[in-house]
Motif scaffolding. Sequence first.
Motif, PDB file in Angstrom:
ATOM      1  N   LEU A 162     -32.529 -87.248 -83.974  1.00 22.04           N
ATOM      2  CA  LEU A 162     -32.292 -86.830 -85.353  1.00 22.04           C
ATOM      3  C   LEU A 162     -31.736 -87.990 -86.177  1.00 22.04           C
ATOM      4  O   LEU A 162     -32.168 -88.226 -87.314  1.00 22.04           O
ATOM      5  N   ILE A 163     -30.788 -88.715 -85.605  1.00 21.04           N
ATOM      6  CA  ILE A 163     -30.205 -89.868 -86.308  1.00 21.04           C
ATOM      7  C   ILE A 163     -31.294 -90.900 -86.615  1.00 21.04           C
ATOM      8  O   ILE A 163     -31.366 -91.439 -87.732  1.00 21.04           O
ATOM      9  N   GLN A 164     -32.152 -91.152 -85.662  1.00 19.86           N
ATOM     10  CA  GLN A 164     -33.219 -92.139 -85.863  1.00 19.86           C
ATOM     11  C   GLN A 164     -34.176 -91.684 -86.969  1.00 19.86           C
ATOM     12  O   GLN A 164     -34.548 -92.481 -87.839  1.00 19.86           O
ATOM     13  N   GLU A 165     -34.559 -90.408 -86.947  1.00 20.71           N
ATOM     14  CA  GLU A 165     -35.469 -89.913 -87.982  1.00 20.71           C
ATOM     15  C   GLU A 165     -34.825 -89.986 -89.359  1.00 20.71           C
ATOM     16  O   GLU A 165     -35.467 -90.361 -90.345  1.00 20.71           O
ATOM     17  N   LEU A 166     -33.539 -89.638 -89.414  1.00 21.19           N
ATOM     18  CA  LEU A 166     -32.833 -89.678 -90.701  1.00 21.19           C
ATOM     19  C   LEU A 166     -32.765 -91.106 -91.229  1.00 21.19           C
ATOM     20  O   LEU A 166     -33.003 -91.352 -92.424  1.00 21.19           O
ATOM     21  N   GLU A 174     -26.552 -76.406 -91.189  1.00 18.35           N
ATOM     22  CA  GLU A 174     -27.430 -75.672 -90.281  1.00 18.35           C
ATOM     23  C   GLU A 174     -28.816 -76.312 -90.226  1.00 18.35           C
ATOM     24  O   GLU A 174     -29.434 -76.411 -89.152  1.00 18.35           O
ATOM     25  N   ALA A 175     -29.319 -76.753 -91.383  1.00 23.94           N
ATOM     26  CA  ALA A 175     -30.643 -77.373 -91.425  1.00 23.94           C
ATOM     27  C   ALA A 175     -30.672 -78.643 -90.580  1.00 23.94           C
ATOM     28  O   ALA A 175     -31.624 -78.879 -89.810  1.00 23.94           O
ATOM     29  N   LEU A 176     -29.635 -79.465 -90.693  1.00 27.24           N
ATOM     30  CA  LEU A 176     -29.586 -80.698 -89.910  1.00 27.24           C
ATOM     31  C   LEU A 176     -29.436 -80.402 -88.421  1.00 27.24           C
ATOM     32  O   LEU A 176     -30.058 -81.056 -87.567  1.00 27.24           O
ATOM     33  N   MET A 177     -28.593 -79.423 -88.102  1.00 19.75           N
ATOM     34  CA  MET A 177     -28.406 -79.061 -86.692  1.00 19.75           C
ATOM     35  C   MET A 177     -29.721 -78.615 -86.065  1.00 19.75           C
ATOM     36  O   MET A 177     -29.972 -78.865 -84.885  1.00 19.75           O
ATOM     37  N   ASN A 178     -30.585 -77.979 -86.879  1.00 25.46           N
ATOM     38  CA  ASN A 178     -31.873 -77.498 -86.374  1.00 25.46           C
ATOM     39  C   ASN A 178     -32.987 -78.518 -86.560  1.00 25.46           C
ATOM     40  O   ASN A 178     -34.149 -78.211 -86.262  1.00 25.46           O
ATOM     41  N   GLY A 179     -32.644 -79.690 -87.063  1.00 21.79           N
ATOM     42  CA  GLY A 179     -33.645 -80.726 -87.268  1.00 21.79           C
ATOM     43  C   GLY A 179     -34.619 -80.427 -88.387  1.00 21.79           C
ATOM     44  O   GLY A 179     -35.714 -81.002 -88.447  1.00 21.79           O
ATOM     45  N   GLU A 180     -34.236 -79.531 -89.328  1.00 10.76           N
ATOM     46  CA  GLU A 180     -35.111 -79.152 -90.442  1.00 10.76           C
ATOM     47  C   GLU A 180     -34.900 -80.119 -91.599  1.00 10.76           C
ATOM     48  O   GLU A 180     -34.192 -79.830 -92.559  1.00 10.76           O
ATOM     49  N   MET A 181     -35.520 -81.279 -91.514  1.00 15.33           N
ATOM     50  CA  MET A 181     -35.300 -82.313 -92.513  1.00 15.33           C
ATOM     51  C   MET A 181     -35.867 -81.916 -93.877  1.00 15.33           C
ATOM     52  O   MET A 181     -35.294 -82.235 -94.913  1.00 15.33           O
ATOM     53  N   ASP A 182     -37.012 -81.242 -93.888  1.00 14.79           N
ATOM     54  CA  ASP A 182     -37.600 -80.826 -95.162  1.00 14.79           C
ATOM     55  C   ASP A 182     -36.715 -79.812 -95.873  1.00 14.79           C
ATOM     56  O   ASP A 182     -36.611 -79.818 -97.108  1.00 14.79           O
ATOM     57  N   GLU A 183     -36.078 -78.938 -95.096  1.00 12.56           N
ATOM     58  CA  GLU A 183     -35.155 -77.980 -95.703  1.00 12.56           C
ATOM     59  C   GLU A 183     -33.967 -78.709 -96.322  1.00 12.56           C
ATOM     60  O   GLU A 183     -33.478 -78.328 -97.393  1.00 12.56           O
ATOM     61  N   LEU A 228     -33.166 -90.907-101.431  1.00 19.18           N
ATOM     62  CA  LEU A 228     -34.550 -90.463-101.501  1.00 19.18           C
ATOM     63  C   LEU A 228     -34.992 -90.090-100.091  1.00 19.18           C
ATOM     64  O   LEU A 228     -35.139 -90.956 -99.231  1.00 19.18           O
ATOM     65  N   LEU A 229     -35.149 -88.803 -99.828  1.00 22.61           N
ATOM     66  CA  LEU A 229     -35.544 -88.323 -98.509  1.00 22.61           C
ATOM     67  C   LEU A 229     -37.060 -88.168 -98.474  1.00 22.61           C
ATOM     68  O   LEU A 229     -37.628 -87.277 -99.117  1.00 22.61           O
ATOM     69  N   ALA A 230     -37.726 -89.055 -97.754  1.00 23.55           N
ATOM     70  CA  ALA A 230     -39.190 -89.080 -97.724  1.00 23.55           C
ATOM     71  C   ALA A 230     -39.741 -87.914 -96.903  1.00 23.55           C
ATOM     72  O   ALA A 230     -39.069 -87.372 -96.019  1.00 23.55           O
ATOM     73  N   ARG A 231     -40.995 -87.558 -97.181  1.00 22.52           N
ATOM     74  CA  ARG A 231     -41.650 -86.458 -96.484  1.00 22.52           C
ATOM     75  C   ARG A 231     -41.935 -86.794 -95.022  1.00 22.52           C
ATOM     76  O   ARG A 231     -42.045 -85.903 -94.184  1.00 22.52           O
ATOM     77  N   SER A 232     -42.048 -88.091 -94.728  1.00 30.60           N
ATOM     78  CA  SER A 232     -42.332 -88.533 -93.366  1.00 30.60           C
ATOM     79  C   SER A 232     -41.907 -89.990 -93.252  1.00 30.60           C
ATOM     80  O   SER A 232     -41.568 -90.640 -94.243  1.00 30.60           O
TER      81      SER A 232
END
Length: 933
Positions: free
Chosen positions: A786-790, A839-848, A899-903
């Motif tokens: 999760l940290i790496q994706e963020l 909760e969204a971060l804990m579940n890995g829901e980055m788009d949320e 800026l949180l990118a879509r991917s």
Amino acid sequence: MATKHVLLLHAGGDSKRVPWANPMGKAFLPVPYLAGDNPDGPVPLLFDHILAISASARQAFKNQGGMLIMTGDVLPCFDASDLVLPDDAACIVTVPTTLDVASNHGVVVASKDGTEGGNYSLCLVDNLLQKPTMSELVEAQAFLDDGRPLLDTGIIAVRGKAWQELVALAYSSSQAIIQEIITSRNELSLYEDLVAAWVPTRHEWLRNRPFGRQLIDALGRHKMFSFCSYDFTFLHFGTSAEVLDHLAGTYSTLVGRGHMCWIPEITACDIAATTVILSSKICAGVSIGEGSLVYDSSLSGRVRIGSQSIVVGVNVDELIEDTPPQVISTTCFTLPDRHCLWEVPLVNSMGRVMVYCGLHDNPKVSIKRDGTFCGKPWRNVLEDHKIQDADMWDSSNHDKCLWNARLFPIMSPSEMLNVGMWLMGTGHDPDGEVSCMWRKSQRVSLEELHRSIDYHQLCTDSSKHQADIAAAIAKSCMTNGLLGRNLFQLCEEMLVNNDSSSQVCKELLTYFPSHGDQYSGVLPQSRAYQVKMDLLRASGDLSTASMVEEKVWASVASETSSAVKYGSKEPSTDAMSSSNGNLHPKKAMVELPVRVDFVGGWSDTPPWSLERPGCVLNMAISLEGSLPVGAIIEATEDQHGVLIEDDAERKVYIDDLSSISHPFREADTFRLVKSALVATGILGHRILSKSGLKIRTWANVPRGSGLGTSSILAAAVVKGLFQLMEDDASDDNVARAVLVVEQIMGTGGGWQDQIGGLYPGIKCTESFPEQPLRLQVVPLLASPQLIQELEQRLLVVFTGQVRLAHRVLEKVVTRYLRRDSLLISSIKRLAELANTGREALMNGEMDELGDIMLEAWRLHQELDPFCSNRAVDELFAFAAPYCCGYKLVGAGGGGFALLLARSVSCAGELRRALRESAAFDVKVYDWSVAMPR
């Protein structure tokens, strides 16, 4: 004019199907959508909502000027910034609708070819039908593939060259056009003329009009397009029943049901929960049924208003005044279910007239076509009341209907109410006295009435009525504690609507002396001073108001300091003796990351956090591979003063420690360090009498970054000083101390910045308004993935825009002290979103998380409309195709953006696009989550 944006609002003519709205105009109907959180402000009107929607449409015009045409009886619920407007042309906005709606409105016939988008289509217009029959729809091939026709919403956008040619035409022949509109206004509207000029099938008909050829020549070379939206709600306020339906139907959860209303004896009334009461006074003994609307009225005595009824501009106080005391207890007025009652003043001092009809009456429908009055067929009404046609209509009236019936007498208020109940069928007239009184009276029809309304008096009476209600609410607040209502908005209502209201504000000031002792446990001193300052300004005493304003901020600082407990009373005896009276250890170095906040900011700020729970989701980060904020503090034996240096090589030496006392000047470069010296208590420490201090600070981030740099730097200094003093240097204790440092500095920040820098990683922090203030930091147990994706998807970008957070903070804190209900609900929502984001971060829901960031950014703009600017808006518009979320960090106004990118791939594309774009002077920083060491 080529670059200007013009809103043309088509208000319509006499509204025969909403007759009670004629005096104010349908565009100014009360529509209290989204007003539940702001009961002390002005009642939202249909016009206010139309203006808000049209304002967002300016974005669709981009760099071209143009005109937006809208209608005053329609609320189109959609995001007008999403309009797709063709260049140099006109575009009529449409929406698919059902056949029953189409048959009562206009229908656009679009060509089969066009451009398709995600939820819209853009086509050329072939024809326009007005209230078409089924055969007309079939003949014109007006149906979409799903069988629905396209509704003409009345919204037209004219852009670019088409707009310029329209302006040129108006300039060259304005007098001819105006004269034509005057002479033919009953035949056709300018709106239809403009549409006809663009629709090929209507050219022949338009050429016969005096200036039709000019319109065709000017606009004929430009196409008219249809923008069809599939995500669009069309609210038409065309009948009285539709108005109530929109307040009680699908959107009822958005309706503020009690707005600027005074109901002092609520337990002595019977008011249904679904009733909407706006700008009205309701006294004891009044009953109001379900789903009714009461606006701009004053009701007292034994008044009964039925269900699904409308009362506007009625003052029944006069009924009590005109009635002998011995019969007051039996006086009663009843408005039946599904009826409308309104009152208007007439010109030439003719007095006022009370008007009524059934909710579903259509004043345009004649007796011959089964027209009704008060829900009953006209023939039944005439027969029941023994009224002849000649009593109400001239022989020249071939189309006898409610619109031209001389029904409404000009009498005293009590007499008009008695006659009204007789005509509506709720009153009795066994002796024929009421009937005789009606026949002998001077009476007017709706048609005559609307030519005789004294509009100036109508506005004056309404303004005074609203000012009186605001004054009554304000007096009640002052008498009973000042705990909930927004006195500032009430004063604004009084001042806008009544020239003598400054005297009322002066009277309210006399209530203040008793409040200090009486409400000390529930009324903060800062709130009391804020109310006093607002009243002083409203009454015109600006000099005293300025002095009280200083007390407001001093009280906020004092309340914060008293709610925060930090440090220990005194170092241990062993620690003092072991250091032989000197500071120990000799040197402390503290390096800290900066913080970025996802959501929850403002809920950490005093006085909110002293009175209500707060919650913030933020993250500690390093920039460009290092921790950017730090301080080195050394004990010196060769000097006994304090030497302070910063990373800009500025320095100051203070040998007289007693000179370090607050308040500090805002321009003092070293007030942060000085405030930390005061807050930690080191200046009064006896060991400092034998040694001196050398303090060096640095912050390797741009000024005005929004990364919490000031508070985090204060945390570094405070932590270092506590370490030298061998005091409690824990992160929790330091965070509390920095709250006091902020108050001493005069910047008044909250706790989230220092929490964000002191505690590593991502964390969700809650505060609880206890004595002392309690902070609970909950680290987010994030996986390495999760940290790496963020880190790969989140861009940390400096916008190049510098902002001063404390200026924004002052505005927001002032609104909170005034008990601005809209602000309070927005900050509550931000705190709720912080937990949702966790909760969204804990579940890995980055788009949320991206959606949450977008909502947080919208809320921040509500809290302070100036937290964004044109450069920031353009940056976000540029980044939007690549991002699922974005916001400015901190209080906004400039600084850094997230800026949180879509991917991951979108993040790379956005980084390259920003680097290559000449339009933006921004810097994308390399960053990483500052994890525990």
